[in-house]
Scaffold this active site. Structure first.
Site, PDB file in Angstrom:
ATOM      1  N   SER A 108      57.202 -20.495 -18.273  1.00 48.16           N
ATOM      2  CA  SER A 108      56.132 -21.256 -18.901  1.00 48.16           C
ATOM      3  C   SER A 108      55.230 -21.992 -17.908  1.00 48.16           C
ATOM      4  CB  SER A 108      56.727 -22.255 -19.899  1.00 48.16           C
ATOM      5  OG  SER A 108      57.475 -23.231 -19.221  1.00 48.16           O
TER       6      SER A 108
ATOM      7  N   LYS B  94      57.232 -29.245 -18.007  1.00 46.70           N
ATOM      8  CA  LYS B  94      55.901 -28.968 -18.568  1.00 46.70           C
ATOM      9  C   LYS B  94      54.887 -29.948 -17.977  1.00 46.70           C
ATOM     10  CE  LYS B  94      57.002 -25.793 -21.695  1.00 46.70           C
ATOM     11  NZ  LYS B  94      58.318 -25.584 -21.036  1.00 46.70           N
TER      12      LYS B  94
END
Lengths: 202, 202
Positions: B123, B160
């Site tokens: 990600s 993230k």
DNA sequence: ACTGAGGGTGAAAGGAATTTCACCCTTTTT
DNA sequence: AAAAAGGGTGAAATTCCTTTCACCCTCAGT
């Protein structure tokens, strides 16, 4: 490398822990205590075994003369960081060494010589290699096609992926904006990138 | 930190060099010789000064009892690597610690607590963070918008980028194939990613 | 039944390493 | 001019560390 028994592994782990936490290895008396043993000779025997099996280097007649070898795990090694490359000089010449950086030995491959190089430019972006990253390089004159290598072209060190077309090798960037490099004159492979350290994540 | 004179700096550099190359610090006699001095007391006086100024920790009455402080440069610290996260337990609980990895202290920020986390999934690809990379995380409960953080959502740790929409914070992946995460229930920021270590470059 | 290897105890002896003492010089600060 | 701080010598005293010796046990392999 020869395997260790459970107790031997425990002894090695204790030495590594002390060395890491304290900055220097334990004495025989300290090791004896941490092992839960009563006699210093017990510690001596463990050191003899660990030394024979290559996990430590034991300098006799020296206080705390225990050195973890690179393969002992949890160890660390000081690697030279190559700075600006002086024209003509070999890459690892002393004049090119900017400073030494301590690197966990688990990043390295066996006891082969390694060095560090700071990445310039965005040519390896798609390989997750960003500008200013430090690449850990295993010094070797050859590499397999597909590996990420450090090449010296016209006196400049560059990080690229090694590729092959028909009969000759060339260097491939991992960024569509950069063209492949088909070196004209003299060039050489200096090593293979085996790990990477990024100092500032933004 | 208080400045060092030229000779004091040289002494500190000698200690750091020996510690790095040999795995343990020098004795007073060894340091005396490397300084080019004739009396061990000369070395003692340097150690007294370096200790007072905070560059070393000097344990008296111990052979080679010299510890370089993290700020002395060239230092290294053992950081816990967080493995599988046990549900409910705080991230840094002992049960979550897989092993300790030695990291050069130049990657860390001052003396704040840090830990390591292995990245799972693709990600953060566009940020140059690949699966299985080790991220060095400075433990802190808050972070600025735009920074790469480690968040704990439903008992799972994830890496993230912190983003903001209107009034609330959310987490953004650096990969178009991954959707943004707007956490529903309880979630928390565990720290900020300050560096990265890649163990195997392919 | 014997041997070798791992694991262990206890103590004495010798060498290493650390401290502390007294005394010296020069440079900078008060 | 005196005090403080950095830099230095030499040697003795003391503590810390390592080494070695003799002797013990258990377990796996021959």
């Amino acid at each position: 490398m020869e395997k260790l028994s459970r107790k031997q592994e425990k002894a090695l782990a204790l030495i590594a822990k002390r060395t890491r936490e304290q900055g220097y290895p334990p004495t025989l008396a300290e090791l004896t205590e941490e092992l839960g043993a009563a006699s210093k000779n017990t510690a001596v025997k463990y050191l003899r075994i660990l030394s024979r099996k290559g996990y430590i280097v034991w300098e006799r007649n020296k206080a705390r003369g225990i050195q973890l070898t690179a393969d002992a795990g949890g160890g660390e090694v000081g690697l030279p960081l190559i700075g600006a490359v002086a024209a003509g000089a070999p890459l690892l010449a002393e004049q090119n060494i900017e400073r030494y950086v301590t690197v966990p030995s688990c990043l390295l491959q066996a006891s082969a010589p390694h060095f560090l190089l700071r990445v310039a430019g965005q040519s390896m972006l798609q390989a997750g290699i960003l500008p200013d990253d430090l690449v850990v390089v295993r010094a070797q004159p050859h590499a397999a096609v597909g590996e990420v290598v450090v090449a010296l072209i016209d006196g400049e060190a560059t990080v690229k992926r090694l590729a092959q077309s028909a009969d000759r090798l060339f260097l491939k960037a991992e960024n569509p904006e950069f063209a492949d490099i088909h070196p004209q004159g003299e060039w050489s492979i200096q090593g293979k990138v085996v790990a990477l350290i990024r100092e500032a994540v933004v």
